[in-house]
Design a protein around this motif. Sequence first.
Motif, PDB file in Angstrom:
ATOM      1  N   SER A  34       0.848   0.512  -4.719  1.00 25.71           N
ATOM      2  CA  SER A  34       0.495  -0.434  -3.573  1.00 25.71           C
ATOM      3  C   SER A  34       0.007  -2.039  -3.731  1.00 25.71           C
ATOM      4  O   SER A  34      -0.096  -1.409  -4.919  1.00 25.71           O
ATOM      5  N   TRP A  59       3.409  -1.228   0.449  1.00 25.27           N
ATOM      6  CA  TRP A  59       3.414  -0.088  -0.201  1.00 25.27           C
ATOM      7  C   TRP A  59       5.278   0.388  -0.813  1.00 25.27           C
ATOM      8  O   TRP A  59       5.277   0.721   0.229  1.00 25.27           O
ATOM      9  N   VAL A 118      -1.426  -4.438   3.174  1.00 21.62           N
ATOM     10  CA  VAL A 118      -1.364  -3.546   2.324  1.00 21.62           C
ATOM     11  C   VAL A 118       0.369  -3.466   1.909  1.00 21.62           C
ATOM     12  O   VAL A 118       0.422  -3.499   3.261  1.00 21.62           O
ATOM     13  N   ASN A 120      -6.372  -1.502  -1.717  1.00 22.73           N
ATOM     14  CA  ASN A 120      -5.859  -1.014  -2.890  1.00 22.73           C
ATOM     15  C   ASN A 120      -5.916   0.637  -2.917  1.00 22.73           C
ATOM     16  O   ASN A 120      -5.729   1.958  -2.326  1.00 22.73           O
ATOM     17  N   SER A 147      -1.883  -5.732  -3.146  1.00 20.08           N
ATOM     18  CA  SER A 147      -2.405  -6.448  -2.080  1.00 20.08           C
ATOM     19  C   SER A 147      -3.166  -7.203  -2.640  1.00 20.08           C
ATOM     20  O   SER A 147      -3.458  -7.453  -4.179  1.00 20.08           O
TER      21      SER A 147
END
Length: 102
Positions: A12, A95, A93, A20, A14
């Motif tokens: 992830s 991912w 986020v 995260n 961010s």
Amino acid sequence: MPPWSFHLIIYSSSFYLNNNDYFLEFIKDLFKKKLRKNNVTLWFLGPNPSFTLKNLYKYHSQLLIQSSSKEYLINFLNGVIDEIQSFSILKKVKWFIDVDPI
């Protein structure tokens, strides 16, 4: 020599490290809830920062999940992905999932 375990890593990224960690902990909790129902053992490592801790003002984290059965690992992943899609922090986020190809 045959593989004795199978892995998948969820990455992830961010702008905030807390996003995260929150996101990956949520995924870890989803897997643990499913484990209790099916009596399967999975091992978790993380969430941990990735090797590039901060790149282009973004933080990167990862969650490693290991199992002795690839079938169980993939089945759990398929069951959890739908629940992940409904999580509201996905707007903050980015991912992706890396599955062990063996």
